[in-house]
Design a protein around this motif. Structure first.
Motif, PDB file in Angstrom:
ATOM      1  N   ILE A   7       0.636  -1.274   0.085  1.00 19.21           N
ATOM      2  CA  ILE A   7      -0.130   0.010   0.136  1.00 19.21           C
ATOM      3  C   ILE A   7       0.745   1.267  -0.121  1.00 19.21           C
ATOM      4  CG2 ILE A   7      -1.445   1.372   1.255  1.00 19.21           C
ATOM      5  CD1 ILE A   7      -2.837  -1.356   2.141  1.00 19.21           C
ATOM      6  N   LEU A   8       1.972   1.407   0.901  1.00 20.46           N
ATOM      7  CA  LEU A   8       2.949   2.580   0.844  1.00 20.46           C
ATOM      8  C   LEU A   8       3.527   2.638  -0.422  1.00 20.46           C
ATOM      9  CD1 LEU A   8       4.527   1.972   4.521  1.00 20.46           C
ATOM     10  CD2 LEU A   8       2.656   3.374   3.872  1.00 20.46           C
ATOM     11  N   ALA A   9       3.881   1.530  -1.074  1.00 24.78           N
ATOM     12  CA  ALA A   9       4.481   1.474  -2.422  1.00 24.78           C
ATOM     13  C   ALA A   9       3.748   2.336  -3.612  1.00 24.78           C
ATOM     14  CB  ALA A   9       4.940   0.305  -2.835  1.00 24.78           C
ATOM     15  N   VAL A  10       2.267   2.021  -3.506  1.00 20.04           N
ATOM     16  CA  VAL A  10       1.456   2.468  -4.434  1.00 20.04           C
ATOM     17  C   VAL A  10       1.331   3.860  -4.194  1.00 20.04           C
ATOM     18  CG1 VAL A  10      -0.759   2.279  -5.095  1.00 20.04           C
ATOM     19  CG2 VAL A  10       0.173   0.128  -4.810  1.00 20.04           C
ATOM     20  N   VAL A  11       1.019   4.095  -3.057  1.00 19.09           N
ATOM     21  CA  VAL A  11       1.060   5.721  -2.740  1.00 19.09           C
ATOM     22  C   VAL A  11       2.195   6.453  -2.902  1.00 19.09           C
ATOM     23  CG1 VAL A  11       0.552   7.261  -0.759  1.00 19.09           C
ATOM     24  CG2 VAL A  11      -0.774   5.340  -0.643  1.00 19.09           C
ATOM     25  N   CYS A  12       3.419   5.959  -2.869  1.00 19.19           N
ATOM     26  CA  CYS A  12       4.517   6.405  -3.125  1.00 19.19           C
ATOM     27  C   CYS A  12       4.793   6.537  -4.755  1.00 19.19           C
ATOM     28  CB  CYS A  12       5.846   5.926  -2.883  1.00 19.19           C
ATOM     29  SG  CYS A  12       5.924   6.156  -1.081  1.00 19.19           S
ATOM     30  N   LEU A  13       4.345   5.587  -5.386  1.00 23.08           N
ATOM     31  CA  LEU A  13       4.228   5.542  -6.832  1.00 23.08           C
ATOM     32  C   LEU A  13       3.286   6.593  -7.465  1.00 23.08           C
ATOM     33  CD1 LEU A  13       5.107   4.309  -9.542  1.00 23.08           C
ATOM     34  CD2 LEU A  13       3.273   2.719  -9.490  1.00 23.08           C
ATOM     35  N   ILE A  14       2.038   6.759  -7.031  1.00 22.42           N
ATOM     36  CA  ILE A  14       1.405   7.743  -7.222  1.00 22.42           C
ATOM     37  C   ILE A  14       1.902   9.028  -7.108  1.00 22.42           C
ATOM     38  CG2 ILE A  14      -0.977   9.005  -6.750  1.00 22.42           C
ATOM     39  CD1 ILE A  14      -1.955   6.119  -5.925  1.00 22.42           C
ATOM     40  N   GLY A  15       2.402   9.449  -5.988  1.00 24.57           N
ATOM     41  CA  GLY A  15       3.169  10.747  -5.698  1.00 24.57           C
ATOM     42  C   GLY A  15       4.126  11.068  -6.750  1.00 24.57           C
ATOM     43  N   LEU A  17       4.524   9.598  -9.671  1.00 25.60           N
ATOM     44  CA  LEU A  17       4.089  10.004 -10.893  1.00 25.60           C
ATOM     45  C   LEU A  17       3.564  11.525 -11.039  1.00 25.60           C
ATOM     46  CD1 LEU A  17       1.890   6.687 -11.735  1.00 25.60           C
ATOM     47  CD2 LEU A  17       4.063   7.616 -12.896  1.00 25.60           C
ATOM     48  N   ASN A  18       2.966  12.009 -10.091  1.00 28.85           N
ATOM     49  CA  ASN A  18       2.537  13.512  -9.882  1.00 28.85           C
ATOM     50  C   ASN A  18       3.811  14.167 -10.006  1.00 28.85           C
ATOM     51  OD1 ASN A  18       0.350  15.461  -9.596  1.00 28.85           O
ATOM     52  ND2 ASN A  18       1.447  15.941  -7.777  1.00 28.85           N
ATOM     53  N   TRP A  19       4.768  13.886  -9.357  1.00 29.55           N
ATOM     54  CA  TRP A  19       6.008  14.874  -9.486  1.00 29.55           C
ATOM     55  C   TRP A  19       6.748  14.634 -10.907  1.00 29.55           C
ATOM     56  CZ3 TRP A  19       7.278  18.768  -7.016  1.00 29.55           C
ATOM     57  CH2 TRP A  19       7.113  19.100  -5.679  1.00 29.55           C
ATOM     58  N   GLY A  20       6.591  13.577 -11.583  1.00 30.43           N
ATOM     59  CA  GLY A  20       6.950  13.322 -12.855  1.00 30.43           C
ATOM     60  C   GLY A  20       6.198  14.357 -13.646  1.00 30.43           C
ATOM     61  N   LEU A  21       4.812  14.443 -13.453  1.00 32.52           N
ATOM     62  CA  LEU A  21       3.944  15.394 -14.347  1.00 32.52           C
ATOM     63  C   LEU A  21       4.373  16.930 -14.051  1.00 32.52           C
ATOM     64  CD1 LEU A  21       0.460  13.720 -14.102  1.00 32.52           C
ATOM     65  CD2 LEU A  21       1.711  13.883 -16.236  1.00 32.52           C
ATOM     66  N   ILE A  22       4.867  17.247 -12.903  1.00 31.39           N
ATOM     67  CA  ILE A  22       5.154  18.504 -12.357  1.00 31.39           C
ATOM     68  C   ILE A  22       6.620  18.710 -13.130  1.00 31.39           C
ATOM     69  CG2 ILE A  22       5.954  19.934 -10.617  1.00 31.39           C
ATOM     70  CD1 ILE A  22       3.797  18.494  -8.767  1.00 31.39           C
ATOM     71  N   GLY A  23       7.339  17.975 -13.236  1.00 28.99           N
ATOM     72  CA  GLY A  23       8.717  18.103 -13.775  1.00 28.99           C
ATOM     73  C   GLY A  23       8.706  18.117 -15.234  1.00 28.99           C
ATOM     74  N   ILE A  24       7.975  17.346 -15.819  1.00 34.80           N
ATOM     75  CA  ILE A  24       8.080  17.128 -17.516  1.00 34.80           C
ATOM     76  C   ILE A  24       7.172  18.197 -18.183  1.00 34.80           C
ATOM     77  CG2 ILE A  24       7.763  15.739 -19.319  1.00 34.80           C
ATOM     78  CD1 ILE A  24       8.465  13.329 -17.548  1.00 34.80           C
ATOM     79  N   PHE A  25       5.865  18.380 -17.629  1.00 33.10           N
ATOM     80  CA  PHE A  25       4.961  19.152 -18.264  1.00 33.10           C
ATOM     81  C   PHE A  25       4.498  20.592 -17.518  1.00 33.10           C
ATOM     82  CE2 PHE A  25       4.338  14.703 -19.311  1.00 33.10           C
ATOM     83  CZ  PHE A  25       4.493  14.792 -20.885  1.00 33.10           C
ATOM     84  N   GLY A  26       4.918  20.727 -16.135  1.00 29.12           N
ATOM     85  CA  GLY A  26       4.451  21.812 -15.204  1.00 29.12           C
ATOM     86  C   GLY A  26       3.120  21.645 -15.177  1.00 29.12           C
ATOM     87  N   PHE A  27       2.523  20.241 -14.600  1.00 30.26           N
ATOM     88  CA  PHE A  27       1.207  20.119 -14.678  1.00 30.26           C
ATOM     89  C   PHE A  27       1.173  19.307 -13.158  1.00 30.26           C
ATOM     90  CE2 PHE A  27      -2.567  17.248 -15.107  1.00 30.26           C
ATOM     91  CZ  PHE A  27      -3.667  18.072 -14.875  1.00 30.26           C
ATOM     92  N   ASP A  28       0.397  19.826 -12.341  1.00 35.27           N
ATOM     93  CA  ASP A  28       0.064  19.206 -11.022  1.00 35.27           C
ATOM     94  C   ASP A  28      -1.177  18.680 -11.057  1.00 35.27           C
ATOM     95  OD1 ASP A  28      -0.077  18.703  -8.322  1.00 35.27           O
ATOM     96  OD2 ASP A  28       0.615  20.448  -7.512  1.00 35.27           O
ATOM     97  N   LEU A  29      -1.426  17.474 -11.145  1.00 34.01           N
ATOM     98  CA  LEU A  29      -2.704  16.408 -11.092  1.00 34.01           C
ATOM     99  C   LEU A  29      -3.423  16.720  -9.838  1.00 34.01           C
ATOM    100  CD1 LEU A  29      -4.211  14.642 -13.154  1.00 34.01           C
ATOM    101  CD2 LEU A  29      -3.223  12.721 -12.136  1.00 34.01           C
TER     102      LEU A  29
END
Length: 67
Positions: A7-15, A17-29
């Protein structure tokens, strides 16, 4: 404990992915869904951070590094 780590790993993965979106596209989901720095957004950011710390601590403990 194995379920908790998953469960902790899934929550970290979601986080992550969100940081990847911020870094690459400047989009905070999270902010787009729940509002920028709303109470719910801050709660989600906090849960991701706490999950990361717990995941590292539990993973090290399972590997007997913190015994």
């Amino acid at each position: 404990m194995n379920i908790l780590i998953k469960i902790l790993a899934v929550v970290c993965l979601i986080g992550a992915l969100n940081w990847g979106l911020i870094g690459i596209f400047g989009f905070d989901l999270v902010a787009a869904i729940f509002g920028p720095m709303s109470l719910l957004s801050r709660l989600i950011y906090s849960l991701v951070g706490i999950s990361a710390v717990l995941l590292v601590a539990l993973s090290l403990k399972e590997n007997k590094y913190l015994s």
